[in-house]
Write a protein that holds these residues in place. Sequence first.
Motif, short mmCIF file in Angstrom:
data_model
loop_
_atom_site.label_atom_id
_atom_site.label_comp_id
_atom_site.label_asym_id
_atom_site.label_seq_id
_atom_site.Cartn_x
_atom_site.Cartn_y
_atom_site.Cartn_z
N ARG A 1 3.57 -32.70 2.75
CA ARG A 1 2.98 -31.46 3.24
C ARG A 1 3.96 -30.32 3.01
O ARG A 1 5.17 -30.50 3.19
CB ARG A 1 2.65 -31.56 4.74
N GLY B 1 4.07 -34.41 14.46
CA GLY B 1 2.96 -33.84 13.70
C GLY B 1 1.68 -34.00 14.49
O GLY B 1 1.59 -34.83 15.39
N GLY C 1 -0.31 -27.48 11.20
CA GLY C 1 0.71 -27.93 10.25
C GLY C 1 1.81 -26.91 10.06
O GLY C 1 3.00 -27.25 9.96
#
Length: 589
Positions: free
Chosen positions: A243, A219, A324
């Motif tokens: 997430r 990440g 993301g």
Amino acid sequence: MPPRPSVMERLLAVSQALAAAPHGGKAAIYADACADLGCSLPTLHRWLKSVRVTPRRKQRADAGEVALPRQEALTISALLMESHRKTGKRLMSIGEALEILRANHAVRAERLDLASGEVLPLSPSAVSSALRAYRLHPDQINRPAPAVELKSLHPNHVWQIDASLCVLYYLRPRSKAELGLQVMERERFYKNKPGNLKSIEADRVWSYERTDHYSGSLGVHYVMGAESGINLADSFIHFIQPRPGDPCHGVPRILMMDMGSANTSGLFGNLARRLNVELIAHMPGNARATGQVEKARDIIERGFESGLRLSPVADLDELNAAAGRWAAWYNANREHSRHGKTRSACWMTIAQDQLRIAPPVELCKKLLTHTPEARKVSATLTVRFDGNEYDVRGVPRVMVGESLQVTYAAGQSEACTIVTRDEEGHELLLDAPLVVREGAGNFRVDANVIGETWTRPADTLAETHRKELRRHAYGVATDEAAEAAKKAKAVPFGGRIDPGKRIDQSPEHIFMPRRGTALDVAASVAAAESKRLTHFEAARALVAAGVAMDTAKNARVREWYPDGVPEADLAALADKLRWMTALKVVGGE
């Protein structure tokens, strides 16, 4: 290139002919072979070497022997190593080192010629060979230390995190085309143009990369400013939260990172302790310990940041959203070479007890900034914190009246966390439950009911030690026997302890008499009697004695006593001044 298989038989015949040729007869054989094979003479020699069996060269009788003493080899190698830059570049040659050390008589580096009997200096190449024989050559010393393999036990067991300076920066806009984040162009920003780098120093973007050691899940989170404890904490809180699209979340048990001051700061360390995360910082210069996250930076640069020129972003929020989205796609679709699965598929093997759900962001920020507070333990073994009362009976070695360090409990609303240490000095985080009260008297729910239960709390450390000391003092094995001995007024320690023995055993001190000066009492009395008062002091004393002083009386006192008034004459002087006042009054009448 090697010879073709089709010519190998011809080469073998040429090799045999050369071996049997008389002196001077090889030139014709070489010429015929070159013409036949269509190659040059050097190529023919190279091909023949590949098919010719050469005898092993005889080893020299003195092979492995060196004339340079090991102590001198240590000195030469130490000087060479000290001349190295941090990049590994050697600034001093072996020949220069020999010249310097010989000039300073630090080494001799000589050998004895057995044929002539001369003592000759060793050449730099001979010294180099000696250093290699001793395994002290800089090339050997600078070889990396052996590495050990590390393993993690399950997803979220170990995370690695690192900060990197990104290739993005904010550009102060002069047109619409220059709005938002820009990619640094190598032609404008590199080490030989420090001015250009300085101009955007405050506007550069930093990234924090995170990898799960077991699954390889990665990440990235972008921040502005610099590598700091606040940015690290902000990124870590982002990583542990759920997430969309990326299953990797939760609180790891171990976090590995470098020794930077931002990573080991008290601010982030406070958050890690509250979340029960063990921080492992590798030693400086041992970047291999976190090699996985270093590789993740390379993957992010090539896989995500390389496309930012084609799809510009306006601000950090847009950049983090895009990062993301890319990370979730990469983890779900790219197989890892170690386990042969996608990173997300491997992470999904996590068990329920291995996934520690992170507290909400707001509580994480509280844990980040809150320093444990000292709270005194009450007589009922409770502490008060943040307006609530908590039960600390389960805290080891708790004592009434002592102070405990209390802070918020991560992920629990009906508990607080007690920060204490074990017997080896390691920090312990213990949860203390909330004390629940009910009823008209606001009684504790778990309190003893009168007439039904009568349980007492377990002995505290102070009570345990108190009983142990009493048993020790009376030399008995049970608390009952100690209590009985105390009631019987038995002498502690069986009368073996004599408090006066230390006086008897102390050495005898003989003090020499010292000369003194006799007190002259008569002189002290005479001095007191001869004490004189100033005119002001005398006037104050006369007023206190009831004499109404005025200018005329003060003038008379100065006239009668020009050097001051003796204290012994005050009473007579007061009578004399009163008599003068009386005469004045009579005469006036």
